[in-house]
Design a protein around this motif. Structure first.
Motif, short mmCIF file in Angstrom:
data_model
loop_
_atom_site.label_atom_id
_atom_site.label_comp_id
_atom_site.label_asym_id
_atom_site.label_seq_id
_atom_site.Cartn_x
_atom_site.Cartn_y
_atom_site.Cartn_z
N UNK A 167 8.03 6.22 9.84
CA UNK A 167 7.67 5.27 10.88
C UNK A 167 7.04 5.92 12.09
N UNK A 168 6.66 7.18 11.96
CA UNK A 168 6.08 7.90 13.10
C UNK A 168 4.60 7.57 13.25
N UNK A 169 4.11 7.74 14.46
CA UNK A 169 2.70 7.52 14.73
C UNK A 169 2.42 6.09 15.16
N UNK A 170 1.21 5.86 15.61
CA UNK A 170 0.82 4.54 16.08
C UNK A 170 0.31 3.68 14.95
N UNK A 171 0.08 2.41 15.26
CA UNK A 171 -0.48 1.49 14.27
C UNK A 171 0.56 1.00 13.28
N UNK A 172 0.07 0.37 12.22
CA UNK A 172 0.96 -0.19 11.21
C UNK A 172 1.69 0.92 10.46
N UNK A 173 2.99 0.70 10.24
CA UNK A 173 3.75 1.67 9.45
C UNK A 173 3.59 1.39 7.95
N UNK A 174 3.53 0.13 7.58
CA UNK A 174 3.29 -0.24 6.19
C UNK A 174 2.39 -1.47 6.17
N UNK A 175 1.63 -1.60 5.08
CA UNK A 175 0.71 -2.73 4.95
C UNK A 175 0.82 -3.37 3.57
N UNK A 176 0.56 -4.67 3.55
CA UNK A 176 0.51 -5.43 2.30
C UNK A 176 -0.81 -6.18 2.30
N UNK A 177 -1.56 -6.05 1.21
CA UNK A 177 -2.83 -6.77 1.07
C UNK A 177 -2.58 -8.03 0.24
N UNK A 178 -3.14 -9.15 0.70
CA UNK A 178 -2.97 -10.41 0.00
C UNK A 178 -4.34 -11.05 -0.23
N UNK A 179 -4.64 -11.33 -1.50
CA UNK A 179 -5.84 -12.09 -1.84
C UNK A 179 -5.40 -13.54 -1.98
N UNK A 180 -5.59 -14.32 -0.92
CA UNK A 180 -5.09 -15.69 -0.85
C UNK A 180 -5.63 -16.56 -1.99
N UNK A 181 -6.88 -16.35 -2.35
CA UNK A 181 -7.49 -17.19 -3.38
C UNK A 181 -6.96 -16.87 -4.78
N UNK A 182 -6.30 -15.72 -4.95
CA UNK A 182 -5.80 -15.32 -6.26
C UNK A 182 -4.28 -15.50 -6.43
N UNK A 183 -3.60 -15.95 -5.38
CA UNK A 183 -2.15 -16.15 -5.47
C UNK A 183 -1.89 -17.29 -6.46
N UNK A 184 -1.03 -17.05 -7.48
CA UNK A 184 -0.75 -18.09 -8.47
C UNK A 184 -0.27 -19.39 -7.80
N UNK A 185 -0.67 -20.53 -8.38
CA UNK A 185 -0.32 -21.83 -7.82
C UNK A 185 1.19 -22.06 -7.76
N UNK A 186 1.95 -21.36 -8.60
CA UNK A 186 3.41 -21.53 -8.60
C UNK A 186 4.06 -20.93 -7.35
N UNK B 140 0.80 -1.23 0.00
CA UNK B 140 0.00 0.00 0.00
C UNK B 140 0.83 1.28 0.00
N UNK B 141 2.17 1.17 0.02
CA UNK B 141 2.99 2.36 -0.10
C UNK B 141 4.02 2.52 0.99
N UNK B 142 5.02 3.34 0.71
CA UNK B 142 6.17 3.54 1.57
C UNK B 142 5.88 4.58 2.65
N UNK B 143 6.25 4.25 3.88
CA UNK B 143 6.20 5.19 4.99
C UNK B 143 7.65 5.52 5.32
N UNK B 144 8.08 6.74 5.09
CA UNK B 144 9.50 7.07 5.24
C UNK B 144 9.91 7.45 6.65
#
Length: 193
Positions: free
Chosen positions: A83-102, A77-81
């Protein structure tokens, strides 16, 4: 309630959460008091790995300059340069059902940008964690706090999603590397210039 893991522990993700298809991997950290004259820039990156533990191509390396991989199933979801503030600094979304079988494993990493050149390491970073959330409900399912002291490392593989008997599981890895992002990329089969 989230399952809290220790280094080396593995836990089922999809079997115990039937119907779960979309997750968010949240990564967070704080920088300790540091007076080295350089700002800290931590980055999350993702390696989509085949059965041999290697990327199939450069497009299977997801980071701030390549925000999508796995045919769009993994999105940074993008770069946080700062790291300030609470919560997640960076996030990655994964659609498990769409991940290629390889793709057998999805490895989540945190690196210090130019850590060696700036004489920075993970000994100067605290409160690092990775967590897995259900994207639809925002419920935290799994959390791994990296309490270890990585005094010389500039890159850490924090955790991995992996396939096992048709289900997705999560492993709390917590493995440190020297050499930053370049050493990680080489480890996972990329040619680094």
């Amino acid at each position: 309630m989230a399952i809290s893991l220790a280094k080396g522990q593995k836990v089922d993700l999809t079997k115990s959460n039937p119907g779960l298809q979309k997750v968010v991997i949240g990564l967070g950290w704080d920088v300790n008091k540091y007076d080295g004259g350089h700002s800290f820039d931590l980055d999350s990156s993702v390696f989509l790995l085949n059965a041999e533990g290697r990327v199939n191509s450069d497009s299977d390396f997801v980071f701030y300059n390549n925000l999508q991989g796995g045919n769009g199933s993994v999105v940074h979801t993008g770069d946080n340069r700062t790291g300030e503030g609470g919560g997640d600094d960076e996030q990655i979304k994964v659609n498990l059902s769409a991940v290629p079988q390889s793709i057998e494993r999805i490895s989540f990493c945190i690196t210090i940008h130019d850590g060696e050149a700036k004489n920075q390491n993970f000994g100067q970073v605290s409160n690092s964690y990775v967590r897995v959330l259900n994207e639809e409900t925002n419920e935290e399912l799994i959390r791994y706090d990296l309490g270890e002291d990585f005094s010389i490392e500039t890159a850490i593989v924090v955790g991995e999603l992996y396939r096992h008997n048709g289900e997705w599981k999560f492993s709390a890895v917590g493995s440190g590397f020297q050499g930053g992002l370049a050493s990680l990329a080489t480890n996972f089969g990329l040619q680094v210039q």
